[in-house]
Design a protein around this motif. Sequence first.
Motif, short mmCIF file in Angstrom:
data_model
loop_
_atom_site.label_atom_id
_atom_site.label_comp_id
_atom_site.label_asym_id
_atom_site.label_seq_id
_atom_site.Cartn_x
_atom_site.Cartn_y
_atom_site.Cartn_z
N LEU A 314 -22.87 6.96 -13.80
CA LEU A 314 -21.92 8.00 -14.21
C LEU A 314 -21.14 8.50 -13.00
O LEU A 314 -19.91 8.64 -13.05
N ALA A 315 -21.84 8.77 -11.91
CA ALA A 315 -21.16 9.26 -10.70
C ALA A 315 -20.20 8.21 -10.14
O ALA A 315 -19.10 8.53 -9.70
N ALA A 316 -20.59 6.94 -10.18
CA ALA A 316 -19.72 5.87 -9.70
C ALA A 316 -18.47 5.75 -10.56
O ALA A 316 -17.36 5.57 -10.05
N ALA A 317 -18.64 5.86 -11.89
CA ALA A 317 -17.48 5.78 -12.79
C ALA A 317 -16.53 6.95 -12.55
O ALA A 317 -15.31 6.78 -12.54
N ILE A 318 -17.08 8.14 -12.35
CA ILE A 318 -16.25 9.31 -12.06
C ILE A 318 -15.46 9.10 -10.77
O ILE A 318 -14.25 9.38 -10.69
N THR A 319 -16.14 8.57 -9.75
CA THR A 319 -15.49 8.36 -8.46
C THR A 319 -14.33 7.38 -8.58
O THR A 319 -13.22 7.63 -8.08
N SER A 320 -14.56 6.26 -9.25
CA SER A 320 -13.50 5.26 -9.39
C SER A 320 -12.33 5.79 -10.22
O SER A 320 -11.17 5.55 -9.89
N TRP A 321 -12.64 6.50 -11.30
CA TRP A 321 -11.58 7.02 -12.16
C TRP A 321 -10.67 7.98 -11.40
O TRP A 321 -9.45 7.87 -11.44
N THR A 322 -11.28 8.93 -10.70
CA THR A 322 -10.49 9.93 -9.99
C THR A 322 -9.81 9.35 -8.75
O THR A 322 -8.80 9.90 -8.28
N THR A 323 -10.32 8.24 -8.21
CA THR A 323 -9.72 7.63 -7.03
C THR A 323 -8.46 6.84 -7.38
O THR A 323 -7.45 6.90 -6.67
N PHE A 324 -8.49 6.10 -8.50
CA PHE A 324 -7.41 5.17 -8.80
C PHE A 324 -6.39 5.70 -9.81
O PHE A 324 -5.25 5.25 -9.82
N LEU A 325 -6.77 6.65 -10.65
CA LEU A 325 -5.83 7.16 -11.64
C LEU A 325 -4.60 7.82 -11.00
O LEU A 325 -3.47 7.55 -11.43
N PRO A 326 -4.74 8.70 -9.99
CA PRO A 326 -3.54 9.35 -9.43
C PRO A 326 -2.54 8.35 -8.85
O PRO A 326 -1.33 8.49 -9.06
N GLY A 327 -3.03 7.34 -8.15
CA GLY A 327 -2.12 6.38 -7.54
C GLY A 327 -1.33 5.60 -8.57
O GLY A 327 -0.12 5.39 -8.42
N MET A 328 -1.99 5.15 -9.63
CA MET A 328 -1.29 4.41 -10.67
C MET A 328 -0.27 5.29 -11.38
O MET A 328 0.83 4.86 -11.72
N THR A 329 -0.63 6.55 -11.60
CA THR A 329 0.30 7.48 -12.24
C THR A 329 1.55 7.66 -11.40
O THR A 329 2.68 7.66 -11.91
N MET A 330 1.37 7.78 -10.08
CA MET A 330 2.53 7.98 -9.21
C MET A 330 3.43 6.75 -9.16
O MET A 330 4.64 6.88 -9.00
N VAL A 331 2.84 5.56 -9.27
CA VAL A 331 3.66 4.35 -9.30
C VAL A 331 4.58 4.36 -10.51
O VAL A 331 5.77 4.06 -10.43
N PHE A 332 4.04 4.72 -11.67
CA PHE A 332 4.83 4.74 -12.89
C PHE A 332 5.86 5.87 -12.88
O PHE A 332 6.98 5.72 -13.37
N ALA A 333 5.49 7.01 -12.31
CA ALA A 333 6.35 8.18 -12.42
C ALA A 333 7.28 8.37 -11.23
O ALA A 333 8.38 8.91 -11.39
N GLY A 334 6.84 7.95 -10.05
CA GLY A 334 7.54 8.41 -8.86
C GLY A 334 8.37 7.42 -8.10
O GLY A 334 8.96 7.79 -7.08
N ALA A 335 8.43 6.15 -8.52
CA ALA A 335 9.12 5.15 -7.71
C ALA A 335 10.58 5.51 -7.45
O ALA A 335 11.01 5.52 -6.29
N PRO A 336 11.41 5.80 -8.46
CA PRO A 336 12.81 6.12 -8.16
C PRO A 336 12.97 7.37 -7.30
O PRO A 336 13.76 7.40 -6.36
N ALA A 337 12.19 8.41 -7.62
CA ALA A 337 12.29 9.65 -6.85
C ALA A 337 11.84 9.42 -5.41
O ALA A 337 12.45 9.94 -4.47
N LEU A 338 10.78 8.61 -5.24
CA LEU A 338 10.30 8.36 -3.90
C LEU A 338 11.30 7.56 -3.09
O LEU A 338 11.45 7.76 -1.90
N GLU A 339 12.03 6.64 -3.74
CA GLU A 339 13.05 5.90 -3.02
C GLU A 339 14.14 6.83 -2.49
O GLU A 339 14.58 6.72 -1.35
N ARG A 340 14.55 7.79 -3.32
CA ARG A 340 15.54 8.75 -2.84
C ARG A 340 14.98 9.56 -1.68
O ARG A 340 15.68 9.86 -0.71
N LEU A 341 13.70 9.93 -1.79
CA LEU A 341 13.05 10.69 -0.73
C LEU A 341 12.95 9.86 0.55
O LEU A 341 13.20 10.34 1.66
#
Length: 450
Positions: A314-341
């Motif tokens: 359970l602890a390992a699953a929690i760690t992996s979920w919270t480690t990789f979810l933010p990065g994938m979300t930012m790829v989908f949401a932030g690429a154009p904005a980050l390019e401007r930045l």
Amino acid sequence: MTAPAEPTAPPTFAAALRFWAWLGCASFGGPAAQIARLHDELVVRRRWLDGERFDHALDFCTMLPGPEAQQLATWCGRQLHGARGGIAAGALFVLPGALLMAALSWAVMAHGAGALLQGALWGGKAVVVGLVLVAALQLGRRVARRRPLLAITVATFGALFFGAPFPLLLPAAALLGLLATPPERPAGEPAAAADMRTTKAGGAVRALALGGVLWLVPWLLLLAGGDALALPRQLYLFFSVAALATFGGAYAVLAYVADAAVRDHGWLTAQQALDSIALAEATPGPLVLALQHTGFVTGWNHAGAWPPVAAALLAAAITSWTTFLPGMTMVFAGAPALERLRRRPRARAALAGVTAAALGALLLLALGMASATLFRQRAPGSPLDALRDLAFGVADAAARQDGEWLVGRPDLAALALAAGAFALVATRRCGPLAAMALGVACGLLRGTFD
């Protein structure tokens, strides 16, 4: 990285799925090797993607917090087949390594007393010291060009040495970089290539909202579990914060997590924290899978009324979920904005300050790991505690108390192995995986005769 030939037609989703599954099983060697393999497979050999667009994607993935190789794979999958392609690529890049890491974590915790396994871990951890020094050298080349950045590195090192939390130092480092670093526009940089699947403002909001929901639902389930899930809730918040502090490469956040997990929370021992990095170097997928082992061991060590294996998984699953979810979300949401930045010089100066701070964390990790791995310690403690003891003279490396070494005499074999790994990888005579295999082989040989 550019390709001499024009890209071909995109593959079918089934063909891409098979490729991502294979890549997840073959992505050894750390971020640099993984990015090079992505380029070779997708741009040069298969010609599924344009080289200029790939280079552009690599630029902004290195500026996001999180494992850049996995985020780049997510971007490539999204380019080929939209959202389902990005999710498949990002998940399959991690899943094989995560499953193997879970199996190795169980073996270490359930059967770690064996001489052979202890020998393998000894060799792996000695090699990791050399690999961390290589990473520090590579990052240092980017920082050493400007004195203000070096000052930020030194200040970060000192602040972390005295116990300051790494995530709180990042905003200060960004501000100092903004104020002290003369901004420069990238010379000769081409205009940003249009995204094949451009994320509009509404799409970015939807991606962020979905990522927020995917983060919130497990948290609410953990809240509903009451006192029985107190530790999993603590891990969920801790690793969510750590995921947003992963600037400057995986080793930077590993420094923060290792010290906080050992010294501040007492979840595991210093040697167990070092085991996590050694195991991650020997498995496919992102290096931050080391955090999954940290979570696994924490659950095992503090299982309470739970069976140790269940609490650890359970602890390992929690760690992996919270480690990789933010990065994938930012790829989908932030690429154009980050390019401007990215194309704004002042923003680049702020991010240079963050990189300098990451180097300070990495140097502290390297010194702390060296003091804990290359000396025979009398008692377990944080790797950084051993370093602080040496620095303040509380325990001198040559001092004795009741006939015992306080910090310990040097382990000459481990020193030689770490130095050899550094020399081989820094001069590109072999890759990190080959160096790790050599270290494990030496450790197994040592374990055979112990």
